[in-house]
Write an enzyme that holds these catalytic residues in place. Sequence first.
Site, PDB file in Angstrom:
ATOM      1  N   CYS A 147       7.083  -0.639   4.533  1.00 16.45           N
ATOM      2  CA  CYS A 147       8.502  -0.022   4.261  1.00 16.45           C
ATOM      3  C   CYS A 147       9.219  -0.447   4.341  1.00 16.45           C
ATOM      4  CB  CYS A 147       8.816   0.986   5.616  1.00 16.45           C
ATOM      5  SG  CYS A 147       7.368   1.932   5.761  1.00 16.45           S
ATOM      6  N   ASP A 193       4.991   5.891   1.475  1.00 18.37           N
ATOM      7  CA  ASP A 193       3.834   6.438   1.559  1.00 18.37           C
ATOM      8  C   ASP A 193       3.474   7.086   0.853  1.00 18.37           C
ATOM      9  OD1 ASP A 193       4.385   4.205   3.393  1.00 18.37           O
ATOM     10  OD2 ASP A 193       2.357   4.931   4.469  1.00 18.37           O
ATOM     11  N   HIS A 210      15.221   1.986   9.161  1.00 20.55           N
ATOM     12  CA  HIS A 210      13.849   0.607   8.878  1.00 20.55           C
ATOM     13  C   HIS A 210      14.524  -0.730   8.351  1.00 20.55           C
ATOM     14  CE1 HIS A 210       9.711   0.613   9.109  1.00 20.55           C
ATOM     15  NE2 HIS A 210      10.231   1.055  10.118  1.00 20.55           N
TER      16      HIS A 210
HETATM   17 CA   LIG Z   1       5.923   3.614   3.405  1.00 22.30          CA
END
Ligand SMILES: [Ca+2]
Length: 545
Positions: free
Chosen positions: A78, A39, A141
């Site tokens: 993400c 981010d 992730h």
């Molecule tokens: Ca991210």
Amino acid sequence: MAAVAVATRWWLLLMLSAAELGVAPAPQPPNILLLLMDDMGWGDLGVYGEPSRETPNLDQMAAQGMLFPNFYTANPLCSPSRAALLTGRLPIRSGFYTTNGHARNAYTPQEIVGGIPDSELLLPALLKGAGYASKIVGKWHLGHRPQFHPLKHGFDEWFGSPNCHFGPYDNKARPNIPVYRDQEMVGRFYEEFPINLKTGEANLTQIYLQEALEFIQRQQAAHRPFFLYWAVDATHAPVYASKPFLGTSQRGRYGDAIRELDDSVGRILRLLRDLGIAENTFVFFTSDNGAALISAPRQGGSNGPFLCGKQTTFEGGMREPAIAWWPGHIPAGQVSHQLGSIMDLFTTSLSLAGLEPPRDRAIDGLDLLPAMLQGHLTDRPIFYYRGNTLMAVTLGLYKAHFWTWTNSWEEFKQGIDFCPGQNVSGVTTHSQEEHTKLPLIFHLGRDPGERFPLSIASIEYLDALRRITPVVQQHQEALVPGQPQLNVCNRAVMEQDEPNPCGMWVWTGWVDGLGCSQPVSPAPHPPPPNPAGVLRMDVQPKLLP
Ligand SMILES: [Ca+2]
Ligand SMILES: *[C@@H]1O[C@H](CO)[C@@H](O)[C@H](O)[C@H]1NC(C)=O
Ligand SMILES: *[C@@H]1O[C@H](CO)[C@@H](O)[C@H](O)[C@H]1NC(C)=O
């Protein structure tokens, strides 16, 4: 002249004797170090014009390397972005999307059932073919169930977490997010790995830094080429920094996190120099998606002059800071105007290792070495997806939007704003507006903020549309979407380290994960990845705080 001749002869002799004795070391492919921020926005680095200038190490990295101001992620969230980096493929191809709702972004919350399919070939697995040792430090992730873990998909080592550091949950119904060393869980966020939400203090960046330094030293000592994927997350809300950095930024806690990451990058590059392997290590710095303006300014960054942020397919959600560094190879202090993509890191890394990308599947990544080493520019489109919806495309300096959407009025009225302070009428819409017949087209050179759509009556518009249309048609005709992996959530898969205590699932309502739905009734364990779509429900999920 004589001196040169002597020197040449001496060098020749040396070469010959080394070859005769068989001691000439086989040329080792360069080490590959991908520094992926979470981010972090295009406007967060001094070298990109951030006014408080608190990133001296990254600015120096750019001064010693090459800046890519037109570098994009493959999705403004993400999980799909990371899947794209490691597969070289758009998330729509690898299945890292949901069909639960038009243009819905999805990721891998704790209760996600799916993950990276075995059929995908990940970069570390391919690099193994050239003798690389690989490690991921930080956020994975790509699915948290054991079959999806990094060591099952080509990494040799892992220190980090399968998920975001959301929490604390601290209850039996929803465990805190685990932290792993290789296959073994070594603790949880907010427990063994504390994050103090009140003060913002956490030592995670320091731990991730030590993991990186130790791995580099170990591989260098073993003379093994390495691939290190440093996927740190201090700039993802809740943002954190360790004590020495807290309160040091003019930008608040988010700036403290940036300063610690900047310092860490400086230390990593210094180690490469100290070990004498800087000229044999390719380093690339970027971020997985645009700054999360919903959390700004305290917990979110800056997308510079660009429109909106994370979750959107405006430039603020998709354009990333990007720096390439490879002393002695990539010329210092250069700016490349190549349109780059996070998927290019896959293809470029293979190229560095002397490997070809797989031929049995579509690969979207481009080899950036010609751009980096010879200054070549390659014309290529950038596709902007939300879920399985093609929202926009950029070709050259023109960007065409086929759909405009930020988020729903319902969410917006609850205070969730992906574009705070920015309202471009007919562009930052809260209903999904279709423009597939006559796209909204912007000239990103004159209008990087996407504020002034070209007049559809202009010759410029028609020319741009004429160039864009066949590129999009070709893309869509050839596209074979992967089986969607992010459709189904189930609380029973949250806790992987202990058997499901009762073997039953309890209906608990909608989860706060984006994009996935929970099954409505108990199903066999483990649940199938929703091939028929029977468990799918088109209901807007609640957003994470
Ligand atoms: Ca991210
Ligand atoms: C970070 O590490 C320091 C030094 O070991 C320790 O005093 C501190 O409690 C740690 N902080 C957190 C939040 O873990
Ligand atoms: C943005 O501006 C338009 C036109 O002025 C207005 O209709 C719309 O409600 C505004 N949107 C927001 C989110 O304020």
